[in-house]
Design an enzyme around this catalytic site. Structure first.
Site, short mmCIF file in Angstrom:
data_model
loop_
_atom_site.label_atom_id
_atom_site.label_comp_id
_atom_site.label_asym_id
_atom_site.label_seq_id
_atom_site.Cartn_x
_atom_site.Cartn_y
_atom_site.Cartn_z
CB SER A 1 -0.86 0.06 1.25
OG SER A 1 -1.85 -0.89 1.21
CB ALA B 1 -2.21 -1.85 11.05
N GLY C 1 1.48 -0.32 8.12
CA GLY C 1 2.38 0.84 8.22
C GLY C 1 2.97 1.37 6.91
N GLY C 2 2.42 0.94 5.78
CA GLY C 2 2.97 1.39 4.49
C GLY C 2 2.85 2.90 4.28
CG ASP D 1 -5.16 -0.22 11.96
OD1 ASP D 1 -5.79 -1.19 12.44
OD2 ASP D 1 -5.12 0.03 10.75
CG ASP E 1 -13.60 4.04 15.68
OD1 ASP E 1 -13.16 4.22 14.51
OD2 ASP E 1 -14.82 3.89 15.92
CG ASP F 1 -5.23 2.78 2.73
OD1 ASP F 1 -6.12 2.83 1.88
OD2 ASP F 1 -4.30 1.95 2.71
CE LYS G 1 -10.08 1.63 0.85
NZ LYS G 1 -8.75 1.31 0.40
C1 LIG Z 1 -5.99 -1.11 3.71
S1 LIG Z 1 -5.51 -1.27 5.36
C2 LIG Z 1 -4.36 0.05 5.57
C3 LIG Z 1 -3.02 -0.24 4.99
C4 LIG Z 1 -2.02 0.84 5.35
N1 LIG Z 1 -2.38 2.13 4.79
C5 LIG Z 1 -0.64 0.48 4.88
O1 LIG Z 1 -0.11 1.19 4.00
O2 LIG Z 1 -0.04 -0.48 5.39
C6 LIG Z 1 -6.88 -0.67 6.24
C7 LIG Z 1 -6.67 -0.60 7.72
O3 LIG Z 1 -7.73 0.19 8.25
C8 LIG Z 1 -7.99 -0.27 9.57
N2 LIG Z 1 -9.31 0.21 9.98
C9 LIG Z 1 -10.52 -0.03 9.41
N3 LIG Z 1 -11.47 0.63 10.09
C10 LIG Z 1 -10.86 1.30 11.08
C11 LIG Z 1 -11.29 2.16 12.13
N4 LIG Z 1 -12.59 2.47 12.26
N5 LIG Z 1 -10.39 2.68 12.96
C12 LIG Z 1 -9.07 2.40 12.82
N6 LIG Z 1 -8.60 1.59 11.85
C13 LIG Z 1 -9.47 1.05 11.00
C14 LIG Z 1 -7.87 -1.79 9.44
O4 LIG Z 1 -7.58 -2.37 10.70
C15 LIG Z 1 -6.72 -1.93 8.45
O5 LIG Z 1 -5.50 -2.14 9.11
#
Ligand SMILES: C[S@@+](CC[C@H](N)C(=O)[O-])C[C@H]1O[C@@H](n2cnc3c(N)ncnc32)[C@H](O)[C@@H]1O
Length: 352
Positions: A180, A211, A213-214, A230, A250, A266, A295
């Site tokens: 990502s 998470a 972490g990208g 996250d 959250d 993201d 999305k």
């Molecule tokens: C596509 S991944 C992110 C990848 C990240 N940008 C990277 O580069 O590694 C989406 C993340 O959003 C988190 N997520 C989804 N809903 C969330 C929320 N309401 N609060 C915090 N994190 C959330 C998920 O746990 C997941 O780790």
């Protein structure tokens, strides 16, 4: 006479390209679409919007080119019909020539041909005085198949993309914890105007849905201190980096104690919910600039984009905040688009 226009896009997004162009340019006409591209032939009647969107502002189009000729090619001599068409059109010389094909399963087998034929075509164009480095326009030879070429031109200063096929080359950093990371790297390269001057060491940022972490990686490598939000775990260096504070909470509830420079997001969520959240952060002065994903649904994607942008406009308009909003369906995006939203200094015009 108005030229036909050729748009490159991700395979499967041809109709989104079409809907965006029609909605934003006011032009109507005929369309031919196939995976990876959409060809627009403007209708005779009906005047177009005198200020159609600049190619760089288009979201779903990776590239937008003016079509000079649509030529059928035989199996043996593909060169002569191309040179003849250019001579017949009395086109001035071009500063360069790029050979391209659709970015699709159908188009991939053409990449070897484009590479090999490129050298032959360039030499023939030079011999016919059709290449001049100081010329204004670049020539694009787009091959939907081995037997057809769309001969196109563009002013590189006004093109939607500076990259062949409209696909930026982004290096995957070995230390980044997820692929990502390429999305945010591409967004900084192509979507955020003057990004390097806006991303400075010592700045602060929040990464919602961070998470593993990208995206956080892209910020900390630029010297930015990051709150990574996250419930999931951060990985590799991003789990221990001194400039990363991981908070398991959250992303819709977290707010920083002090305003930050950057907000990135993201989280996989309903696009309108994300648009609203980001706009609120900027409206309340909790962040100055944001990069976030929307999305999109499988259908009516353009309608959803307009809905999200209207929401942002309502929220920032109600707070009397001027802003810049740009968005792109990046090469590394799939079903989402990536947006850049920034508060403008007082005195600038509000809007996108
Ligand atoms: C596509 S991944 C992110 C990848 C990240 N940008 C990277 O580069 O590694 C989406 C993340 O959003 C988190 N997520 C989804 N809903 C969330 C929320 N309401 N609060 C915090 N994190 C959330 C998920 O746990 C997941 O780790």
């Amino acid at each position: 006479m108005r030229h036909a226009l050729l748009f490159y896009c991700r395979a499967g997004f041809e109709n989104d390209c079409r809907q965006e162009w029609e909605a934003r340019s006011g032009q109507t006409g005929g369309w031919e679409t196939a995976p990876g591209f959409a060809l627009f032939k403007p209708g005779k009647g009906g005047e177009a919007d005198p200020n159609p969107p600049a190619a760089k502002e288009l979201i779903f189009a990776r590239q937008m080119l003016y079509v000079l000729a649509d030529v059928q090619l035989g199996d043996k001599d593909r060169l002569t019909p191309i040179v003849d068409a250019l001579k017949a059109g009395k086109t001035p010389a071009f500063n360069d020539v790029w050979l391209e094909h659709p970015d699709s399963d159908e188009g991939k087998p053409l990449s070897g041909f484009c590479r090999r034929f490129g050298d032959i075509a360039r030499k023939a164009l030079q011999e016919n005085n059709l290449i001049d480095e100081s010329a204004r326009y670049r020539l694009h030879l787009f091959f939907p198949s081995m037997n057809r070429v769309l001969i196109c031109s563009v002013d590189p200063n006004l093109a939607a993309s500076d990259w062949p096929m409209g696909i930026p080359r982004v290096r995957m950093p070995a230390e980044a914890p997820s692929r990502s990371t390429l999305k945010l790297a591409e967004a900084f390269m192509t979507l955020v105007p003057d990004a390097e001057s806006l991303l400075k060491p010592g700045m602060t940022g929040v990464d919602l849905g961070a998470a593993p972490g990208g995206w956080t990686y892209q910020l900390v490598t630029r010297g930015i201190k990051v709150y990574a939000i996250d419930n999931g775990p951060m990985k590799g260096d991003m789990a221990i980096h001194p400039n990363v504070k991981h908070m398991r909470t959250d992303g819709f509830k977290f707010r920083p104690q002090n305003p930050v420079d950057w907000l990135v997001c993201d989280m996989i969520e309903q696009p309108a919910r994300v648009a609203q959240l980001i706009a609120q952060w900027l409206a309340h002065g909790q962040a100055r600039m944001a990069v976030f994903n929307l999305k999109l649904p499988m259908k009516k994607r353009w309608t959803e984009v307009e809905r999200c942008f209207d929401l942002i406009d309502q929220i920032l308009g109600a707070a009397d905040i001027r802003y810049t909003l740009t968005a792109k369906h990046l090469y590394h995006d799939r079903e989402e688009i990536t947006c850049f939203l920034a508060r403008q200094k007082a005195g600038n015009k509000r809007g996108r």
